[in-house]
Design an enzyme around this catalytic site. Structure first.
Site, mmCIF file in Angstrom:
data_model
loop_
_atom_site.group_PDB
_atom_site.id
_atom_site.type_symbol
_atom_site.label_atom_id
_atom_site.label_comp_id
_atom_site.label_asym_id
_atom_site.label_seq_id
_atom_site.Cartn_x
_atom_site.Cartn_y
_atom_site.Cartn_z
ATOM 1 N N LEU A 103 0.889 -1.167 0.000
ATOM 2 C CA LEU A 103 0.000 0.000 0.000
ATOM 3 C C LEU A 103 0.924 1.212 0.000
ATOM 4 O O LEU A 103 1.966 1.193 0.678
ATOM 5 C CB LEU A 103 -0.874 0.040 1.260
ATOM 6 C CG LEU A 103 -2.104 -0.864 1.334
ATOM 7 C CD1 LEU A 103 -2.860 -0.601 2.624
ATOM 8 C CD2 LEU A 103 -3.020 -0.666 0.142
ATOM 9 N N ASP A 104 0.561 2.241 -0.763
ATOM 10 C CA ASP A 104 1.404 3.440 -0.801
ATOM 11 C C ASP A 104 1.526 4.049 0.603
ATOM 12 O O ASP A 104 0.654 3.863 1.459
ATOM 13 C CB ASP A 104 0.759 4.513 -1.705
ATOM 14 C CG ASP A 104 0.634 4.048 -3.139
ATOM 15 O OD1 ASP A 104 1.392 3.154 -3.539
ATOM 16 O OD2 ASP A 104 -0.237 4.596 -3.845
ATOM 17 N N TYR A 105 2.578 4.836 0.774
ATOM 18 C CA TYR A 105 2.806 5.608 2.005
ATOM 19 C C TYR A 105 1.538 6.398 2.388
ATOM 20 O O TYR A 105 1.139 6.460 3.538
ATOM 21 C CB TYR A 105 3.971 6.560 1.710
ATOM 22 C CG TYR A 105 4.448 7.410 2.839
ATOM 23 C CD1 TYR A 105 5.213 6.864 3.863
ATOM 24 C CD2 TYR A 105 4.158 8.776 2.877
ATOM 25 C CE1 TYR A 105 5.681 7.652 4.895
ATOM 26 C CE2 TYR A 105 4.627 9.575 3.907
ATOM 27 C CZ TYR A 105 5.380 9.005 4.909
ATOM 28 O OH TYR A 105 5.835 9.790 5.935
ATOM 29 N N ARG A 194 -4.806 5.031 -7.902
ATOM 30 C CA ARG A 194 -4.475 6.454 -8.161
ATOM 31 C C ARG A 194 -4.344 6.706 -9.661
ATOM 32 O O ARG A 194 -4.861 7.703 -10.185
ATOM 33 C CB ARG A 194 -3.168 6.827 -7.457
ATOM 34 C CG ARG A 194 -3.314 6.911 -5.951
ATOM 35 C CD ARG A 194 -1.971 7.126 -5.261
ATOM 36 N NE ARG A 194 -2.086 6.742 -3.871
ATOM 37 C CZ ARG A 194 -2.545 7.544 -2.902
ATOM 38 N NH1 ARG A 194 -2.884 8.771 -3.182
ATOM 39 N NH2 ARG A 194 -2.654 7.097 -1.661
#
Ligand code: URA
Length: 239
Positions: A103-105, A194
């Site tokens: 999962l992205d930051y 995104r």
């Protein structure tokens, strides 16, 4: 019976490739006999030693973490930013646990964490059909046509065309000019949600993964985690 290098990797000694090096270098004994042949098979009854130290098969553990924004999905970060392992208690980190996928930051939500390589490989394989559900707050008011584009598949700026998915508008906020979207995908390309939202001209402001397969965030406060039940592990593995 399983191959010695696989056994060593599963015990958390090293990666499978490094285990092969250990074996061929003569560092590994099975029942007090040095074994250098890579195809050697062992069972739970064999005593396996590496550099004269007995290695035991690690118990497999499976957690679901409610990842907050601001944590790196990794076991270490070269820039010393907080990692998801910082959220685990020492006792739960005694095994070599690591995140399943990424999962992205800036993304929050469901993150599975385990020390079971087979589980992790299966869930991150490109053609594995586990559903991942996201809730995204995006800029602008998303039209029905744009939702249809998302559902049919969009071309990301990387050139990749996404597979058909489920998408719907949960609510539109005309005052703040944002839309809340629910998106369910089966893939896991880097930054996929995104990039999908960018592709329809509505950049993501906030992203949360609310479900992976049968696992949701229910009852898990942000930054907290729980152990998966064995039936949950079996279900998500498709058994
Ligand atoms: N898609 C993204 O863009 N980011 C994530 O962290 C997960 C899915």
């Amino acid at each position: 019976m399983e191959r010695l290098q696989k056994y060593l990797a599963e015990c958390g000694v090293s990666s499978r490739r490094k285990a092969e090096e250990l074996i061929t270098s003569g560092a590994v004994m099975v029942n007090d006999v040095i074994v250098t042949e890579l195809g050697t098979k062992v069972s739970a009854n064999d005593v396996v030693k590496v550099n004269n130290v007995i290695v035991d098969k690690e118990e497999h553990v499976y957690y679901v973490l409610n990842k907050p924004v601001g944590y790196i999905t990794s076991v270490k970060d070269e820039k010393n930013r907080p990692t998801i392992l910082d959220l685990f208690e020492e006792n739960d980190k005694k095994y070599r646990i690591y995140p399943v996928g990424r999962l992205d930051y800036d993304t929050a939500g469901v993150l599975l964490v385990t020390n079971d390589g087979a589980f992790s490989n299966k869930l991150t394989k490109a053609n594995y059909e586990v559903e991942k559900e996201y809730v995204a707050r995006v800029e602008g008011l998303v039209t029905k046509l744009e939702v249809l584009d998302l559902k049919r598949g969009v071309t990301l700026k990387t050139g990749y065309k996404t597979k058909p998915c489920n998408a719907k508008v949960v609510s539109s906020d005309k005052r703040n000019n944002t839309t809340l979207l629910n998106i369910i995908i089966h893939e896991g390309k880097n930054h996929q949600v995104r990039l999908m939202c960018d592709a329809i001209g509505h950049p993501v402001k906030k992203l949360t993964r609310v479900r992976v397969g049968n696992i949701t965030l229910e009852g898990i406060p942000k930054g907290c985690y729980r152990r998966l039940k064995i039936h949950e592990v079996k279900e998500i593995m498709g058994r």
